[in-house]
Design an enzyme around this catalytic site. Structure first.
Site, PDB file in Angstrom:
ATOM      1  NE  ARG A   1     -10.834  -2.428  -4.658  1.00  0.00           N
ATOM      2  CZ  ARG A   1     -10.561  -3.364  -5.685  1.00  0.00           C
ATOM      3  NH1 ARG A   1      -9.860  -4.357  -5.968  1.00  0.00           N
ATOM      4  NH2 ARG A   1     -10.424  -1.751  -6.533  1.00  0.00           N
TER       5      ARG A   1
ATOM      6  NE  ARG B   1      -9.269   2.876  -9.436  1.00  0.00           N
ATOM      7  CZ  ARG B   1      -9.612   1.790  -8.983  1.00  0.00           C
ATOM      8  NH1 ARG B   1     -11.037   2.551  -8.076  1.00  0.00           N
ATOM      9  NH2 ARG B   1      -9.139   0.156  -8.049  1.00  0.00           N
TER      10      ARG B   1
ATOM     11  NE  ARG C   1      -3.534   1.061 -13.610  1.00  0.00           N
ATOM     12  CZ  ARG C   1      -3.112  -0.075 -12.242  1.00  0.00           C
ATOM     13  NH1 ARG C   1      -2.302  -0.332 -12.068  1.00  0.00           N
ATOM     14  NH2 ARG C   1      -3.900   0.308 -11.902  1.00  0.00           N
TER      15      ARG C   1
ATOM     16  NE  ARG D   1      -7.881   0.631  -4.284  1.00  0.00           N
ATOM     17  CZ  ARG D   1      -7.775  -0.852  -5.186  1.00  0.00           C
ATOM     18  NH1 ARG D   1      -7.157  -1.411  -4.962  1.00  0.00           N
ATOM     19  NH2 ARG D   1      -7.390   0.289  -5.876  1.00  0.00           N
TER      20      ARG D   1
ATOM     21  CE  LYS E   1      -5.188  -5.168 -11.447  1.00  0.00           C
ATOM     22  NZ  LYS E   1      -4.530  -3.936 -11.289  1.00  0.00           N
TER      23      LYS E   1
HETATM   24  P1  AMP Z   1      -4.364  -1.205  -8.616  1.00  0.00           P
HETATM   25  O1  AMP Z   1      -4.723  -1.371  -7.048  1.00  0.00           O
HETATM   26  O2  AMP Z   1      -3.691  -1.449  -9.056  1.00  0.00           O
HETATM   27  O3  AMP Z   1      -5.702  -0.332  -9.035  1.00  0.00           O
HETATM   28  O4  AMP Z   1      -3.984   0.735  -8.007  1.00  0.00           O
HETATM   29  C1  AMP Z   1      -4.607   1.719  -7.402  1.00  0.00           C
HETATM   30  C2  AMP Z   1      -3.779   2.837  -8.201  1.00  0.00           C
HETATM   31  O5  AMP Z   1      -2.724   3.371  -8.370  1.00  0.00           O
HETATM   32  C3  AMP Z   1      -3.694   2.921  -9.927  1.00  0.00           C
HETATM   33  O6  AMP Z   1      -5.412   3.898  -9.972  1.00  0.00           O
HETATM   34  C4  AMP Z   1      -3.119   4.300  -9.875  1.00  0.00           C
HETATM   35  O7  AMP Z   1      -3.500   5.355  -9.661  1.00  0.00           O
HETATM   36  C5  AMP Z   1      -1.629   3.675  -9.288  1.00  0.00           C
HETATM   37  N1  AMP Z   1      -0.844   2.902  -9.907  1.00  0.00           N
HETATM   38  C6  AMP Z   1      -0.800   1.748 -10.327  1.00  0.00           C
HETATM   39  N2  AMP Z   1      -0.388   1.080 -10.937  1.00  0.00           N
HETATM   40  C7  AMP Z   1       0.148   1.889 -11.840  1.00  0.00           C
HETATM   41  C8  AMP Z   1       0.908   2.368 -13.129  1.00  0.00           C
HETATM   42  N3  AMP Z   1       1.562   0.913 -13.811  1.00  0.00           N
HETATM   43  N4  AMP Z   1       1.302   3.386 -13.384  1.00  0.00           N
HETATM   44  C9  AMP Z   1       0.538   4.364 -13.331  1.00  0.00           C
HETATM   45  N5  AMP Z   1      -0.037   4.069 -11.958  1.00  0.00           N
HETATM   46  C10 AMP Z   1      -0.498   3.034 -10.772  1.00  0.00           C
END
Ligand code: AMP
Length: 221
Positions: free
Chosen positions: A127, A173, A88, A162, A14
């Protein structure tokens, strides 16, 4: 061109695809993960709480993430934007629908980046990201490795993993994605705004597929 909502399992690309769209078509990239990581970087109490949740691969509360996102969406409502990481779950999708109504946003498509768990895991564990500019590399794929070990090609910043790209957090996740995010596909399919892209391909091929989807309505603006 339409606004985009990306739906994807972890490490499906993404972020990378959003950067390509930002650079080529001037999209504004709104990543909820980035918003949360920015709060963590400030060192605030809230940031510390968020860090604990994210590092375990759990979700932060709908209330918190929606508040953060709504502020950002209001700023970009006159530009074309990409939503990366939101919604999500179904509750967030319904909230988003109301926010779009409130802000008068109706021109969007949902793109699902489909990826099998094994490839997603390899990508997540390999990553590494730049602490300064956020560029992403991958030690599992020859063509995605940085030229110098641990150093960003673009800004010479330091590369690191990360906190949620470890095996345990990845499994949480991915399972959460299947349980909560997958049902969104049906939600957007019913609305007639769901497109699917095979995300196991090379970055360039995924991008071409996305361009085809966007180009199929109006490429010029
Ligand atoms: P990402 O960078 O999109 O992989 O997001 C990293 C982490 O941020 C996720 O594993 C969640 O812990 C948190 N997070 C991001 N977006 C959301 C969301 N829409 N709702 C809840 N937690 C989120």
């Amino acid at each position: 061109m339409k606004n985009i909502i990306f739906i994807a399992p972890p490490a499906a690309g993404k972020g990378t695809q959003s950067t390509l769209l930002e650079n080529k078509y001037d999209y504004k990239h709104l990543s909820t993960g980035d918003l949360l990581r920015a709060e963590i970087k400030t060192g605030s109490e809230l940031g510390k709480e968020i860090n604990e949740i994210i590092s375990k691969g759990e979700f932060v509360s709908d209330e918190l993430i929606t508040k953060l996102l709504k502020n950002e969406l209001a700023k970009v409502k006159h530009q074309k934007f990409i939503l990366d990481g939101y919604p999500r779950n179904i509750a967030q999708a319904e909230t988003l629908s109301s926010i779009f109504d409130e802000l008068g946003i109706d021109n969007y498509t949902t793109i699902y980046l489909d990826l099998d768990p094994e490839t997603a895991k390899k990508r997540a564990l390999g990553r590494i990201v730049c602490s300064q500019c956020g560029a992403s590399y991958n030690t599992y794929f020859q063509n995605l490795m940085p030229k110098k070990n641990g150093i960003c090609d673009k800004c010479q910043g330091e590369l690191s993993q990360r906190s949620d790209d470890n095996e345990e957090a990845f499994v949480t996740r991915f399972d959460k994605f299947i349980e909560l995010t997958n049902p969104l596909l049906e939600y957007y399919e019913e609305k007639g705004v769901l497109e699917k892209v095979d995300s196991s391909m090379d970055t360039e091929d995924i991008f071409k597929n996305i361009e085809n989807i966007l180009g199929s309505d109006d490429v010029d603006n």
